[in-house]
Design a protein around this motif. Sequence first.
Motif, mmCIF file in Angstrom:
data_model
loop_
_atom_site.group_PDB
_atom_site.id
_atom_site.type_symbol
_atom_site.label_atom_id
_atom_site.label_comp_id
_atom_site.label_asym_id
_atom_site.label_seq_id
_atom_site.Cartn_x
_atom_site.Cartn_y
_atom_site.Cartn_z
ATOM 1 N N THR A 90 29.707 7.908 27.312
ATOM 2 C CA THR A 90 30.414 9.783 27.322
ATOM 3 C C THR A 90 31.477 10.475 26.536
ATOM 4 O O THR A 90 32.173 10.111 25.874
ATOM 5 C CB THR A 90 30.359 9.785 28.551
ATOM 6 O OG1 THR A 90 29.811 8.642 29.418
ATOM 7 C CG2 THR A 90 30.754 10.869 29.067
ATOM 8 N N ALA A 91 30.213 11.878 25.960
ATOM 9 C CA ALA A 91 31.881 11.773 24.645
ATOM 10 C C ALA A 91 30.793 13.173 24.453
ATOM 11 O O ALA A 91 28.962 13.878 25.110
ATOM 12 C CB ALA A 91 31.638 11.490 24.017
ATOM 13 N N VAL A 92 31.200 13.927 23.623
ATOM 14 C CA VAL A 92 30.401 16.039 22.857
ATOM 15 C C VAL A 92 29.863 14.919 21.814
ATOM 16 O O VAL A 92 31.160 13.970 21.315
ATOM 17 C CB VAL A 92 31.316 16.700 23.113
ATOM 18 C CG1 VAL A 92 30.729 17.332 21.879
ATOM 19 C CG2 VAL A 92 31.837 17.301 24.664
ATOM 20 N N TYR A 93 29.183 14.605 20.887
ATOM 21 C CA TYR A 93 28.552 14.198 20.341
ATOM 22 C C TYR A 93 27.974 15.148 19.417
ATOM 23 O O TYR A 93 27.824 16.691 19.518
ATOM 24 C CB TYR A 93 26.943 14.090 20.445
ATOM 25 C CG TYR A 93 26.947 12.282 20.483
ATOM 26 C CD1 TYR A 93 26.899 10.677 19.607
ATOM 27 C CD2 TYR A 93 27.867 12.593 22.064
ATOM 28 C CE1 TYR A 93 27.651 9.733 20.427
ATOM 29 C CE2 TYR A 93 27.434 10.907 22.640
ATOM 30 C CZ TYR A 93 27.831 9.862 21.825
ATOM 31 O OH TYR A 93 27.981 8.537 22.758
ATOM 32 N N TYR A 94 28.911 15.293 18.239
ATOM 33 C CA TYR A 94 28.893 16.804 16.770
ATOM 34 C C TYR A 94 27.994 16.291 15.966
ATOM 35 O O TYR A 94 28.257 14.694 14.893
ATOM 36 C CB TYR A 94 30.139 16.674 16.811
ATOM 37 C CG TYR A 94 31.146 17.280 17.268
ATOM 38 C CD1 TYR A 94 31.627 18.862 17.763
ATOM 39 C CD2 TYR A 94 31.747 16.544 18.393
ATOM 40 C CE1 TYR A 94 31.957 19.365 18.716
ATOM 41 C CE2 TYR A 94 32.885 17.256 18.958
ATOM 42 C CZ TYR A 94 32.847 18.419 19.573
ATOM 43 O OH TYR A 94 33.543 18.609 20.288
ATOM 44 N N CYS A 95 26.884 16.950 14.861
ATOM 45 C CA CYS A 95 26.663 16.955 13.792
ATOM 46 C C CYS A 95 27.868 17.202 12.428
ATOM 47 O O CYS A 95 28.325 18.037 13.436
ATOM 48 C CB CYS A 95 25.958 16.864 13.688
ATOM 49 S SG CYS A 95 24.168 16.912 12.483
ATOM 50 N N TYR A 96 27.284 16.179 11.557
ATOM 51 C CA TYR A 96 28.683 16.991 10.468
ATOM 52 C C TYR A 96 27.993 16.152 8.948
ATOM 53 O O TYR A 96 27.569 15.411 8.817
ATOM 54 C CB TYR A 96 29.643 15.672 10.684
ATOM 55 C CG TYR A 96 31.057 16.094 9.540
ATOM 56 C CD1 TYR A 96 31.810 16.377 9.780
ATOM 57 C CD2 TYR A 96 30.416 14.788 8.449
ATOM 58 C CE1 TYR A 96 32.667 17.195 8.177
ATOM 59 C CE2 TYR A 96 31.782 14.693 7.654
ATOM 60 C CZ TYR A 96 31.917 15.678 7.130
ATOM 61 O OH TYR A 96 33.335 15.938 6.556
ATOM 62 N N THR A 97 28.448 17.368 7.919
ATOM 63 C CA THR A 97 28.470 16.725 7.009
ATOM 64 C C THR A 97 29.426 17.926 5.912
ATOM 65 O O THR A 97 29.264 18.709 6.071
ATOM 66 C CB THR A 97 26.659 16.900 6.456
ATOM 67 O OG1 THR A 97 26.733 16.676 4.926
ATOM 68 C CG2 THR A 97 26.405 18.715 6.230
ATOM 69 N N GLN A 98 29.646 17.763 4.515
ATOM 70 C CA GLN A 98 30.422 18.491 3.977
ATOM 71 C C GLN A 98 31.346 19.287 4.405
ATOM 72 O O GLN A 98 31.826 20.839 4.496
ATOM 73 C CB GLN A 98 29.840 19.233 2.966
ATOM 74 C CG GLN A 98 28.394 18.258 2.307
ATOM 75 C CD GLN A 98 27.708 19.418 1.275
ATOM 76 O OE1 GLN A 98 27.402 20.484 1.847
ATOM 77 N NE2 GLN A 98 27.224 19.089 0.260
ATOM 78 N N SER A 99 32.373 18.731 5.558
ATOM 79 C CA SER A 99 32.920 19.722 6.238
ATOM 80 C C SER A 99 32.875 20.652 6.867
ATOM 81 O O SER A 99 33.367 21.216 7.559
ATOM 82 C CB SER A 99 34.559 19.773 5.320
ATOM 83 O OG SER A 99 35.336 18.883 4.682
ATOM 84 N N SER A 100 31.316 20.727 7.870
ATOM 85 C CA SER A 100 30.915 21.386 8.113
ATOM 86 C C SER A 100 30.559 20.279 9.914
ATOM 87 O O SER A 100 29.945 19.802 9.755
ATOM 88 C CB SER A 100 29.298 21.729 7.556
ATOM 89 O OG SER A 100 29.830 22.766 6.420
ATOM 90 N N TRP A 101 30.431 21.195 10.864
ATOM 91 C CA TRP A 101 30.869 20.514 11.752
ATOM 92 C C TRP A 101 29.383 21.914 13.156
ATOM 93 O O TRP A 101 29.341 22.460 12.945
ATOM 94 C CB TRP A 101 31.390 20.722 12.633
ATOM 95 C CG TRP A 101 32.590 19.919 12.143
ATOM 96 C CD1 TRP A 101 33.702 20.237 10.968
ATOM 97 C CD2 TRP A 101 33.128 18.396 12.238
ATOM 98 N NE1 TRP A 101 34.579 19.048 10.886
ATOM 99 C CE2 TRP A 101 34.611 17.727 11.382
ATOM 100 C CE3 TRP A 101 32.397 17.306 13.426
ATOM 101 C CZ2 TRP A 101 34.368 17.212 11.336
ATOM 102 C CZ3 TRP A 101 32.881 15.739 13.586
ATOM 103 C CH2 TRP A 101 33.860 15.881 12.225
ATOM 104 N N GLY A 102 28.765 20.655 13.313
ATOM 105 C CA GLY A 102 27.911 21.427 14.740
ATOM 106 C C GLY A 102 28.937 21.731 16.017
ATOM 107 O O GLY A 102 30.021 21.721 16.306
ATOM 108 N N GLN A 103 28.082 22.817 17.179
ATOM 109 C CA GLN A 103 28.816 22.760 18.045
ATOM 110 C C GLN A 103 28.885 21.891 19.017
ATOM 111 O O GLN A 103 29.835 22.053 19.832
ATOM 112 C CB GLN A 103 27.678 24.311 19.135
ATOM 113 C CG GLN A 103 26.482 23.095 19.601
ATOM 114 C CD GLN A 103 25.603 23.173 18.653
ATOM 115 O OE1 GLN A 103 25.577 23.319 17.922
ATOM 116 N NE2 GLN A 103 24.463 22.498 19.316
ATOM 117 N N GLY A 104 28.306 20.978 19.021
ATOM 118 C CA GLY A 104 28.273 19.642 20.211
ATOM 119 C C GLY A 104 27.552 19.633 21.272
ATOM 120 O O GLY A 104 26.661 21.066 21.432
ATOM 121 N N THR A 105 27.032 18.318 21.596
ATOM 122 C CA THR A 105 26.023 18.344 22.720
ATOM 123 C C THR A 105 26.841 17.316 23.190
ATOM 124 O O THR A 105 26.892 16.406 22.672
ATOM 125 C CB THR A 105 24.297 18.694 21.361
ATOM 126 O OG1 THR A 105 24.256 18.211 23.271
ATOM 127 C CG2 THR A 105 24.832 17.168 21.024
#
Length: 111
Positions: A90-105
Motif C-alpha cells: 500500500t502506497a502512492v506509486y510514482y513514475c520517474y525519469t530524469q528528475s521528473s515525477w508523475g503525479q502518483g497513483t
Amino acid sequence: QVQLVESGGGSVQPGGSLRLSCAASGIIVSATLMAWYRQAPGKLRESVAIITADGRTNYLDSVKGRFTISRENAKNAVYLQMNSLKPEDTAVYYCYTQSSWGQGTQVTVSS
C-alpha cells in the motif's frame, strides 16, 4: 518538458493484482531509464523497479518475483504489473525519469 501521467491504481484484496501505466511525453522511453517508486504514509520514497534504455531491469528485494516493469515503445509508456499484492505494498506509486515525477497513483491493499 517531460510529463509523466500514472494510472491504474485502486483498491485490491491481498493476493490480488493491479497493472499501473505511465504515459510519457517529452522523452522517448525506449531511450531513457524509467523507474517506479512508491511512498507509504510516514515512510521515505523508495525505488520499486527500474528499466534501462537497453531493457535491463532491477527490483526492490521485497517485490522480486511479484512485480514486473515493462515498456511499450509504440505507446511511449511504461507499466508495472503487480501480482500477489500484500498490505505492505500500500502506497502512492510514482513514475520517474530524469528528475521528473508523475503525479502518483494510489494503491491500497486491504481486506
